[in-house]
Design an enzyme around this catalytic site. Structure first.
Site, mmCIF file in Angstrom:
data_model
loop_
_atom_site.group_PDB
_atom_site.id
_atom_site.type_symbol
_atom_site.label_atom_id
_atom_site.label_comp_id
_atom_site.label_asym_id
_atom_site.label_seq_id
_atom_site.Cartn_x
_atom_site.Cartn_y
_atom_site.Cartn_z
ATOM 1 N N CYS A 2 32.300 43.122 40.757
ATOM 2 C CA CYS A 2 31.157 43.939 41.117
ATOM 3 C C CYS A 2 30.363 43.287 42.255
ATOM 4 C CB CYS A 2 30.176 44.202 39.971
ATOM 5 S SG CYS A 2 30.936 44.982 38.556
ATOM 6 N N ARG A 27 35.037 42.687 45.821
ATOM 7 C CA ARG A 27 34.617 42.232 44.493
ATOM 8 C C ARG A 27 34.879 43.262 43.397
ATOM 9 N NH1 ARG A 27 31.204 37.915 44.648
ATOM 10 N NH2 ARG A 27 30.433 38.431 42.593
ATOM 11 N N TRP A 75 33.688 46.876 39.309
ATOM 12 C CA TRP A 75 34.978 46.544 38.685
ATOM 13 C C TRP A 75 34.719 46.656 37.188
ATOM 14 C CZ3 TRP A 75 37.025 42.989 35.237
ATOM 15 C CH2 TRP A 75 38.417 42.836 35.262
ATOM 16 N N ASN A 101 25.965 42.945 37.791
ATOM 17 C CA ASN A 101 27.279 42.306 37.872
ATOM 18 C C ASN A 101 27.336 41.294 36.739
ATOM 19 O OD1 ASN A 101 29.604 40.916 38.639
ATOM 20 N ND2 ASN A 101 28.522 39.662 40.144
ATOM 21 N N GLY A 102 28.265 41.501 35.795
ATOM 22 C CA GLY A 102 28.361 40.566 34.675
ATOM 23 C C GLY A 102 28.600 41.323 33.381
ATOM 24 N N GLU A 487 53.570 30.662 42.962
ATOM 25 C CA GLU A 487 52.587 31.279 43.857
ATOM 26 C C GLU A 487 53.225 32.441 44.633
ATOM 27 O OE1 GLU A 487 49.568 31.435 44.173
ATOM 28 O OE2 GLU A 487 49.154 32.022 46.233
ATOM 29 N N LYS A 491 51.957 36.322 44.419
ATOM 30 C CA LYS A 491 51.597 37.141 45.594
ATOM 31 C C LYS A 491 52.326 38.475 45.532
ATOM 32 C CE LYS A 491 48.812 35.563 46.542
ATOM 33 N NZ LYS A 491 48.140 34.376 46.176
ATOM 34 N N GLU A 494 50.990 40.819 42.616
ATOM 35 C CA GLU A 494 49.634 41.367 42.710
ATOM 36 C C GLU A 494 49.479 42.409 43.810
ATOM 37 O OE1 GLU A 494 46.524 38.435 43.334
ATOM 38 O OE2 GLU A 494 47.855 37.222 44.529
ATOM 39 N N HIS A 510 68.665 28.189 31.485
ATOM 40 C CA HIS A 510 68.206 28.214 30.084
ATOM 41 C C HIS A 510 67.675 29.592 29.701
ATOM 42 C CE1 HIS A 510 68.819 23.926 29.752
ATOM 43 N NE2 HIS A 510 68.230 23.803 30.922
ATOM 44 N N LYS A 609 38.233 40.125 43.709
ATOM 45 C CA LYS A 609 38.342 38.807 44.337
ATOM 46 C C LYS A 609 37.647 37.726 43.526
ATOM 47 C CE LYS A 609 39.490 36.269 47.861
ATOM 48 N NZ LYS A 609 40.912 35.961 47.917
#
Ligand code: F6R
Length: 614
Positions: A2, A27, A75, A101-102, A487, A491, A494, A510, A609
């Site tokens: 947010c 955000r 968000w 926001n929270g 990583e 990428k 996402e 394995h 983000k």
């Protein structure tokens, strides 16, 4: 998660708020809204599901006049992303409007109490509960807005950055924070408010970072006032903003992510500037030097982080253990904070975070601090909560990272961790001077070497098209390149929504080897290093099962190139620095696959983000 923006002054607020929301869209971007008080004293709230552009469309024929306003991009946490749950939220009498926001953790209890007092709720959000509580207190205690906010926040458990408008007083915005970031910009007879400085930078370079549990009052024609939720009056500390407008623009690139990938030669040079002196073959990290004793007496180093920053932490573990010979544990912050970890006063805890606001990492820092550990933060956003909570640290200095998928922050985190490992090793005498000097010299060459890799962008874009069919990818690497494999996989998943796993190459047999067929692309990171021969054997195993191989190899390596369907070359480098090179083609590969698939690269679905909720 947010983004919040506010404005009070002489100008029309709406254009400033909308521009600010665009800057903060990274955000959260599932819905957006704005509240403005017009010249007639009417408090107008407009909201829309979707992105900020959808909000702009929705208000086209509406009255968006007013020199005071607040705005929000969301968000979703409580309640699905729709227009009703979007912020701002009105209070019962529509006298107040709030953005938040929270998370208000005890919202259910508070809501129950308010329902008993006759309050009704339109949304499923925790935020609406807070604005109703503020109104209830304001009316029953007959107090002003600031006092009502303060009293309400004393009843709240959770995290917040909030801003509140009051129709009955169009000259004031009251804002507060706990756990979520908030910054005030001070202009000429005007104030700006935002989750970070990006909406503020073009108007003023004077900012005040609102501290934990502080309430700030932005009043037209008056000085800024600050006090704590516990009612202690504080003097605002005005800081100069180190941020430029050009850092916030795409600069001719189609996406921020591509711009940020291409910025890496420059950002790494900036990260090293004043720290790595190639002429004198020396590294200086002030945050380390000032606290050398803590590192030298440490019996253990714990690295805590999330996501991409956690991957950087794993590479840091390899480097610190190799050069400094101190045992290192790398922990997901979300697990660390809840699993009753054994933390000693002699432990050094390194917290890595691009945003510096990740709720789990911040909580892990607070936990470790409470056990007496020394906290070293590696963060990008200057003045964010984690660097402020840490005892010492080092900024990565890569400028704002706007693409939701982290790229340039990762390479800078690895660079800082490598510098730190080299410095500790040298001080402890566990790293020979000769090796130290060799690696420092090579570190200085990394930016140019990344520049060389970026020249293969067009070819990667071309062959990426052949992989958009894939439902799954495997990424393999060993040693320093195992975290790079993870990583690379992160990428891809996402931004392209293709399922991908990063594995240590030898683990393939394995289990994951069962997945290999001609449908399965396997990305193998196989630079010339200690385990090269072993990785070649792994590639042969994949070939034997008709897997399609994309390899990242050292220039001149004909063996793996011939075994691969596509090979991307990286220049020769030190083994410990190979991740800085090997990750770049993987960033490009993920980017181009996502672009061909038509995905929203900079704002992938469901992501945000800055993860300020746990
Ligand atoms: C992935 C990504 C996330 C972040 C994670 C931690 O591309 O960006 O996995 O790395 O949310 O964020 P910070 O580093 O801000 O703590």
């Amino acid at each position: 998660m947010c983004g919040i923006v506010g404005y009070i002054g002489r100008r029309e607020a709406y254009p400033i708020l909308i521009k600010g929301l665009h800057r903060l869209e990274y955000r959260g971007y599932d819905s957006a809204g704005v509240a403005l008080i017009n010249a007639d004293g009417k408090l107008n709230v407009y909201k829309a599901k979707g992105k900020v552009a959808d909000l702009e469309h929705a208000v086209e024929s509406k009255d968006v006049s007013g020199t005071i306003g607040i705005a929000h991009t969301r968000w979703a946490t409580h309640g699905e992303p729709n227009q009703v749950n979007a912020h701002p939220h009105y209070s019962e009498s529509e006298e107040l409007a709030i953005i938040h926001n929270g998370i208000i953790e005890n919202y259910a209890v508070l809501k129950e109490g308010l329902i008993q007092h006759g309050y009704t709720f339109k949304s499923a959000t925790d935020t609406e509960v807070l604005v109703q509580l503020i109104e209830y207190i304001k009316h029953t205690d007959k107090v002003d807005l600031q006092t009502a906010v303060q009293l309400a926040l004393n009843q709240v458990v959770g995290a917040y950055a909030i801003a509140v408008l009051d129709r009955s007083n169009p000259d004031i915005i009251v804002a507060a924070r706990k756990g979520s970031p908030l910054v005030v910009g001070i202009g000429d007879g005007e104030y700006f408010l935002a989750s970070d400085a990006t909406p503020i930078v073009e108007f003023t370079d004077k900012v005040v970072y609102v501290g934990e549990e502080e309430i700030v009052c932005l009043e037209r024609g008056k000085e800024l006032t600050l006090k704590t939720i516990g009612n202690v009056v504080k003097t605002p500390v005005v800081k100069k903003l180190e941020l430029t407008l050009s850092q916030l623009e795409k600069g001719g690139y189609p996406h921020f992510m591509l711009k940020e990938i291409f910025e890496q030669p420059t950002t790494l040079a900036t990260s090293m500037r004043g720290r790595v002196n190639v002429e004198q073959n020396n590294i200086t990290l002030a945050g380390f030097i000032d606290n050398k004793e803590k590192f030298l007496k440490a019996k253990r180093i714990i690295i805590t982080a999330c996501g991409t920053s956690w991957h950087a932490g794993l590479i840091g573990m390899y480097a610190i253990e190799e050069f400094a010979r101190i045992p290192v544990e790398v922990e997901y912050s979300s697990e660390f904070r809840y699993r009753k970890p054994v933390i000693d006063q002699d432990d050094v805890v390194i917290a890595i975070s691009q945003s510096g606001e990740t709720a789990d990492t911040l909580a892990a820092v607070e936990l470790a601090k409470s056990h007496g550990a020394f906290i070293f933060g590696i963060c990008n956003v200057v003045g964010a909560s984690i660097p402020r909570a840490a005892h010492s640290g080092c900024y990565t200095h890569v400028g704002p990272e706007i693409g939701v998928a982290s790229t340039k922050a990762f390479t800078a985190q690895v660079t800082v961790l490598t510098m730190l490992a080299l410095m500790i090793g040298r001080e402890r005498g566990t790293l020979s001077e000769e090796r130290y000097l060799q690696i420092v010299a090579e570190l200085g060459k990394i930016p140019d070497k990344i520049g060389e890799i970026l020249k293969q962008n067009d070819r990667i874009a071309e062959f990426a098209k052949t992989f958009t069919y894939a439902q799954n990818f495997i990424y393999l690497g060993r040693g320093y390149n195992y975290p790079v494999a993870m990583e690379g996989a992160l990428k891809l998943k996402e931004i392209s929504y293709i399922h991908a796993e990063g594995y240590p190459a030898a683990e393939m047999k394995h289990g994951p080897i069962a997945l290999i067929s001609q449908e399965m692309p396997v990305v193998v990171i196989a630079p010339q290093c200690g385990t090269y021969e072993k990785v070649v054997s792994n590639i042969q195993e994949i070939k034997a099962r008709k897997g399609r191989i994309i390899s990242v190899v050292t220039e001149g390596d004909e063996i793996v190139r011939h075994m691969s369907d596509y090979a991307i070359t990286i220049p020769q480098t030190e083994e410990c620095l190979a991740p800085l090179l090997a990750v770049v083609p993987l960033q490009l590969l993920a980017y181009h696959i996502a672009v061909v698939k038509g995905c929203d690269v900079d704002q992938p679905r469901n992501l945000a983000k800055s993860v300020t909720v746990e």
